[in-house]
Design a protein around this motif. Structure first.
Motif, mmCIF file in Angstrom:
data_model
loop_
_atom_site.group_PDB
_atom_site.id
_atom_site.type_symbol
_atom_site.label_atom_id
_atom_site.label_comp_id
_atom_site.label_asym_id
_atom_site.label_seq_id
_atom_site.Cartn_x
_atom_site.Cartn_y
_atom_site.Cartn_z
ATOM 1 N N GLU A 60 -39.892 -10.359 5.470
ATOM 2 C CA GLU A 60 -38.773 -9.476 5.424
ATOM 3 C C GLU A 60 -39.621 -8.306 4.451
ATOM 4 O O GLU A 60 -38.862 -7.309 4.432
ATOM 5 C CB GLU A 60 -37.628 -9.864 4.937
ATOM 6 C CG GLU A 60 -37.115 -10.867 6.217
ATOM 7 C CD GLU A 60 -35.671 -11.446 5.786
ATOM 8 O OE1 GLU A 60 -34.934 -11.896 6.451
ATOM 9 O OE2 GLU A 60 -35.416 -11.549 4.205
ATOM 10 N N THR A 61 -40.589 -8.687 3.858
ATOM 11 C CA THR A 61 -40.883 -7.630 2.540
ATOM 12 C C THR A 61 -42.317 -7.034 2.831
ATOM 13 O O THR A 61 -42.773 -6.181 2.211
ATOM 14 C CB THR A 61 -40.783 -8.258 1.200
ATOM 15 O OG1 THR A 61 -41.384 -9.429 1.204
ATOM 16 C CG2 THR A 61 -39.059 -8.517 1.057
ATOM 17 N N THR A 62 -43.104 -7.523 3.677
ATOM 18 C CA THR A 62 -44.418 -7.307 3.954
ATOM 19 C C THR A 62 -44.839 -6.927 5.217
ATOM 20 O O THR A 62 -43.924 -6.759 6.333
ATOM 21 C CB THR A 62 -45.368 -8.397 3.386
ATOM 22 O OG1 THR A 62 -45.363 -9.535 4.437
ATOM 23 C CG2 THR A 62 -45.057 -8.682 1.960
ATOM 24 N N ASN A 82 -39.121 -14.618 3.051
ATOM 25 C CA ASN A 82 -39.302 -13.353 1.969
ATOM 26 C C ASN A 82 -40.621 -12.445 2.336
ATOM 27 O O ASN A 82 -40.343 -11.228 2.392
ATOM 28 C CB ASN A 82 -39.458 -13.760 0.443
ATOM 29 C CG ASN A 82 -39.540 -12.693 -0.477
ATOM 30 O OD1 ASN A 82 -38.491 -11.831 -0.490
ATOM 31 N ND2 ASN A 82 -40.788 -12.476 -1.080
#
Length: 275
Positions: A169-171, A166
């Motif tokens: 993919e998001t930071t 996560n």
């Protein structure tokens, strides 16, 4: 202590054949001029590479009076990337220990006598690879020092790896990791997909490592976000002569979080066992 400018070799490449397809491995010698010194071979973590070790291997080799050998496994660093269609199997760590590492030693012409004096120093996945190599080739090393290894899968391990996905993919983590790998997705998803494979929940090498005969030092932090001390205790139960070091205020990377304690422990351990 050597001047780092003269101790660190340039990055080199060697091709390994015999697998599913030829792979090019990046490697680097440290203190190459110490031809008679034993080799300390460094095995990086699941998202690691030569570059991500930074200066720690050189620091440790200078203290140990060793030659050092660092390399990036296939899929990492500047070594051949994993092909996008390839999914690493549950046994991917066995492949690295039983096939890739011996092939690299052969390609670099590290003979049987040198291997018998060789020390493996592994972190995380690299620590597990060291255990698997030492169990499969019990006479082809002098000993091993491992940090934050895994010998079976805990729920917190899966949770930590899901969290890493996560974050990736998001930071901005992907961008930061890209500094250390030519193909960052090859490195990340090769590791992440393998560990999150449902079949991996049953992976367990505790019986396999009972064949280890050489000196074994295992180090872990109490605050490791990927595993509990059950890992070290299980290694000790399987290999009774294992020496354990459990560190306070230390997470998954003991050589970064507690470098002095780790360097002291590895130095004392190797000095005690180097005849």
């Amino acid at each position: 202590m050597h001047d780092p400018a003269t101790s660190v070799d340039t990055t080199r490449f060697v091709e390994l054949k015999g697998g599913a397809y030829p792979v090019r491995i990046e490697y680097q010698w440290l203190n190459r001029d110490r031809a008679d010194a034993p080799i300390a071979l460094f095995l990086h973590e699941g998202l690691g590479s030569i570059a991500l070790w930074k200066g720690w291997p050189q620091m440790l080799c200078d203290r140990l009076n060793c030659r050092g050998l660092v390399y990036s496994r296939p899929g990492y660093g500047r070594s051949t990337p994993r092909r996008s269609e390839d999914k690493w199997p549950v046994e991917f760590l066995h492949v690295q220990a039983h096939d890739v590492l011996p092939a690299l030693l052969d390609a670099l012409k590290i003979n049987a006598a040198e291997r018998a004096r060789m020390w493996l120093i592994g972190h995380s996945d690299g620590g597990t690879i060291a255990l698997l190599y030492a169990s499969a080739f019990p006479d082809s090393l002098a000993g091993l020092a491992i940090m934050a290894p895994h010998v079976f899968v805990e729920p917190m391990t899966v949770e930590g790896i899901e969290k890493a996905r996560n974050t990736y993919e998001t930071t901005s983590f992907r961008e930061k990791l890209q500094t250390y790998h030519d193909d960052v997705d090859s490195a990340f998803y090769g590791w992440n997909d393998a560990w999150l494979n449902p079949a991996f929940l049953h992976w367990d090498i505790t019986k396999e490592i009972t064949s280890i005969r050489r000196p074994l030092l295992a180090i872990q932090g109490y605050d490791d976000e990927y595993a509990s001390m059950l890992q070290l205790d299980s290694i000790k139960a399987a290999v009774d002569h294992t020496q354990l070091v459990k560190l306070e205020q230390c997470r998954h990377s003991p050589h970064r979080d507690a470098a002095d304690a780790v360097n002291d422990a590895i130095s004392a351990f190797m000095q005690a066992h180097r005849a």
